[in-house]
Each structure stands twice: as structure tokens, then as C-alpha cells.
Design a protein around this motif. Structure first.
Motif, short mmCIF file in Angstrom:
data_model
loop_
_atom_site.label_atom_id
_atom_site.label_comp_id
_atom_site.label_asym_id
_atom_site.label_seq_id
_atom_site.Cartn_x
_atom_site.Cartn_y
_atom_site.Cartn_z
N GLU A 164 -1.95 12.22 -7.56
CA GLU A 164 -1.67 11.34 -6.43
C GLU A 164 -0.57 10.36 -6.83
N LYS A 220 -7.48 8.47 -2.95
CA LYS A 220 -6.34 8.59 -2.06
C LYS A 220 -5.71 7.21 -1.84
N ARG A 221 -4.54 7.20 -1.19
CA ARG A 221 -3.84 5.94 -0.96
C ARG A 221 -4.69 4.96 -0.15
N VAL A 250 0.83 -1.21 0.00
CA VAL A 250 0.00 0.00 0.00
C VAL A 250 0.86 1.26 0.00
N GLN A 251 2.14 1.13 0.35
CA GLN A 251 3.04 2.29 0.31
C GLN A 251 3.70 2.51 -1.05
N ALA A 270 0.42 7.69 -5.05
CA ALA A 270 0.16 6.31 -4.61
C ALA A 270 -0.31 5.44 -5.78
N ASP A 304 4.39 3.70 -4.69
CA ASP A 304 3.99 4.78 -5.59
C ASP A 304 4.11 4.27 -7.02
N LEU A 331 -5.32 3.02 -5.00
CA LEU A 331 -6.17 4.10 -4.49
C LEU A 331 -7.50 3.56 -3.97
#
Length: 296
Positions: free
Chosen positions: A205, A215-216, A152-153, A207, A155, A210
Motif C-alpha cells: 500500500e 488501507k488509506r 490523508v492523500q 498510502a 504516500d 492507514l
């Protein structure tokens, strides 16, 4: 004591640079510990806390059904807290001295059979936005063995589809490069070109994965998705966020992968941590033998 806890958490966050997940664990453990000291041990001054107070707290955790691993984590949190107080000259002694960590129960990680992995990975299908995202997440977890927190971290810049690898920052800020399989690459590319653009709704964004707000996605968000997909895939085994990571490692070793290479991909500092998957492979082999050999 609440102010001392706040100061300690600030120290972990600012000076040690620990992750939010780790900070949350310290906060939970120490809030419980200090609440016990104030309410049950009738101690409002950290200088008055002694070894017996701490032992009584640990016995309480054991009696409430906490596992050896959870108690060991509490001890580590308490020990770090008191060492910090000692370094800051807030206390003159360390009451955690000579308190030993309990022996952790050696539990073999649960893994999915290949057919179960296929059923799970095939569950999110079609061209819908969330199906593309969920498919990409499952494929990348099984293809790389990433921890959910690492996934999830990620990019967009961490994914190199042309070269076929993912660049990951793991525990202790250690970097590792992990190859991506063709199916994972295809799923990620489909998601980036399709579903991700729809989720962004024109916003910026970094990330990769999403949520519906663009958002992340959080660890908790993924965990809810995984449980739902497993239910739809009719997988009855108890799943954890690490299930695909465990399955990745076990299936690699079962098919002849080098233990050191698997250690590198998983980001284990010590190879003994990776060796547990060889035990899983042996247990699965024994089960297959027992189930299918006529004279077993």
C-alpha cells in the motif's frame, strides 16, 4: 433532469478532473436544487427554470438557517450547472445571470493555545500501533499546516525524512515543498518503522496513513480520531479539521515568520487569504493585554 445532472457530474469528473470531495459537494448541492425545482417549483424541464425560481430556492436556504458561505457555494454549483447546459446547447439562456453571491461573514478562525497544542500532541503516546499513527498525523499537521485532505492523500514517497521535507499536491494540483520539524520527523519515522508495518500485515500500500484494514485512512476517519483525542486531552474549544492548520499559521506569525513564507507553506493562491491570521494574532494579543495589564 437527473440525467442532465449525471452528465454534468461526469463532465466534472472526467474532463475537469475535480477531486471526489468537490464532486460530492456539487452532487449534494445540485440534487437539492433540482429536487426543489421538481417538487416545489413544479418544473421538470431545465428550460423552464427562471431567475425567480432560483431566488426562491436561495431564500429557502436562508430561511432554513444556511450560512452565507453555504449559500454562496450553492450559487456557484447552480451557476456552473447552467453554464454547462448553455455550452452544450441544452438550454438557450442562463437564469443565474445577475444573481449575486452573498457577502461572506468574516469569521476569525479558531486556534489552539500553545499549551492546548502540547496537550493534544502528547495525547497519543506509547508504542501501540494506533498511538504511533495518530501521533505522526497530529505532528505532521501542526508542523506543516497541511489540509486534512492533503495529509490523508500523502504516500510514503511524499515524505523525505533525510532532507526533512514533505512533498504535497494541493488544491488545483499545485505542488509545494514544506519543511518538517524534528519532532514531526521523529514521529513519522517511528510510525513508518513500527505501527505502519503492523497495519500493512504484509500487504502492499502506497498510502502513508492507514486504517485498521491496512488501507488509506479517510478524512472522516481522521476527524473521528481527532475528536476523541481532543476529548481525552480535555480541550473544550470547538475543533474543526482545520484547527491545527489555523494554529500552525497563527503561531508562526506570532513568532515573527514572514507572511509570504506562511502563504507559500499553506498553499494560498492569494495573500489576502493568509492575512486573516495576522488579525487572529492581533486579537490574541489584545486578549492577553486585557487579561494581564493592570490598567487595561
Amino acid at each position: 433532469m437527473n440525467q442532465l445532472l449525471k452528465d454534468f457530474i461526469d463532465y466534472l469528473l472526467i474532463e475537469r478532473g475535480l477531486s471526489n470531495h468537490t464532486i460530492d459537494a456539487y452532487t449534494r448541492d445540485l440534487t437539492s436544487y433540482l429536487t426543489y425545482m421538481e417538487k416545489s417549483a413544479k418544473t421538470t424541464n431545465v428550460n423552464e427554470i427562471n431567475r425567480m425560481n432560483i431566488m426562491n430556492y436561495l431564500f429557502l436556504l436562508k430561511d432554513s438557517g444556511k450560512s452565507a458561505a453555504t449559500i454562496a457555494r450553492h450559487i456557484s454549483s447552480i451557476r456552473a450547472f447552467h453554464l454547462h447546459l448553455l455550452r452544450e446547447n441544452i438550454t438557450s439562456n442562463d437564469p443565474t445571470l445577475h444573481i449575486e453571491l452573498p457577502k461572506k461573514e468574516k469569521k476569525l478562525p479558531k486556534v489552539l493555545a500553545l499549551a492546548e497544542v502540547e496537550a493534544l500532541l502528547n495525547q497519543p503516546n506509547g508504542k501501540k500501533t494506533f498511538a504511533q499513527r495518530d501521533k505522526a498525523m497530529l505532528e505532521i499537521l501542526y508542523a506543516t499546516g497541511l489540509r486534512v485532505s492533503e495529509m490523508v492523500q500523502l504516500d510514503v514517497g511524499n515524505i523525505h525524512l533525510t532532507m526533512g521535507f514533505v512533498h504535497c499536491i494541493g488544491k488545483g494540483n499545485k505542488e509545494r515543498i514544506i519543511p518538517l520539524g524534528s519532532l514531526a520527523k521523529q514521529a513519522i519515522e517511528t510510525y513508518i518503522q513500527g505501527g505502519r508495518k503492523e497495519l500493512l500485515k504484509g500487504k502492499r500500500e502506497e498510502a502513508l496513513f492507514l486504517n485498521h484494514h491496512g488501507k488509506r485512512l479517510s478524512r472522516q476517519g481522521f476527524w473521528k480520531i481527532l475528536k476523541l483525542l481532543a476529548k481525552e486531552a480535555k480541550i473544550e474549544k470547538e475543533l474543526t479539521p482545520h484547527t491545527l492548520r489555523h494554529s500552525f499559521a497563527t503561531h508562526l506569525l506570532e513568532n515573527g515568520a514572514d507572511l509570504r513564507a506562511v502563504q507559500e507553506m499553506l498553499g494560498h493562491a492569494d495573500i489576502s487569504t493568509t492575512q486573516i491570521y495576522t488579525h487572529v494574532s492581533k486579537e490574541r494579543l489584545k486578549d492577553l493585554y486585557t487579561a494581564h495589564h493592570p490598567r487595561a
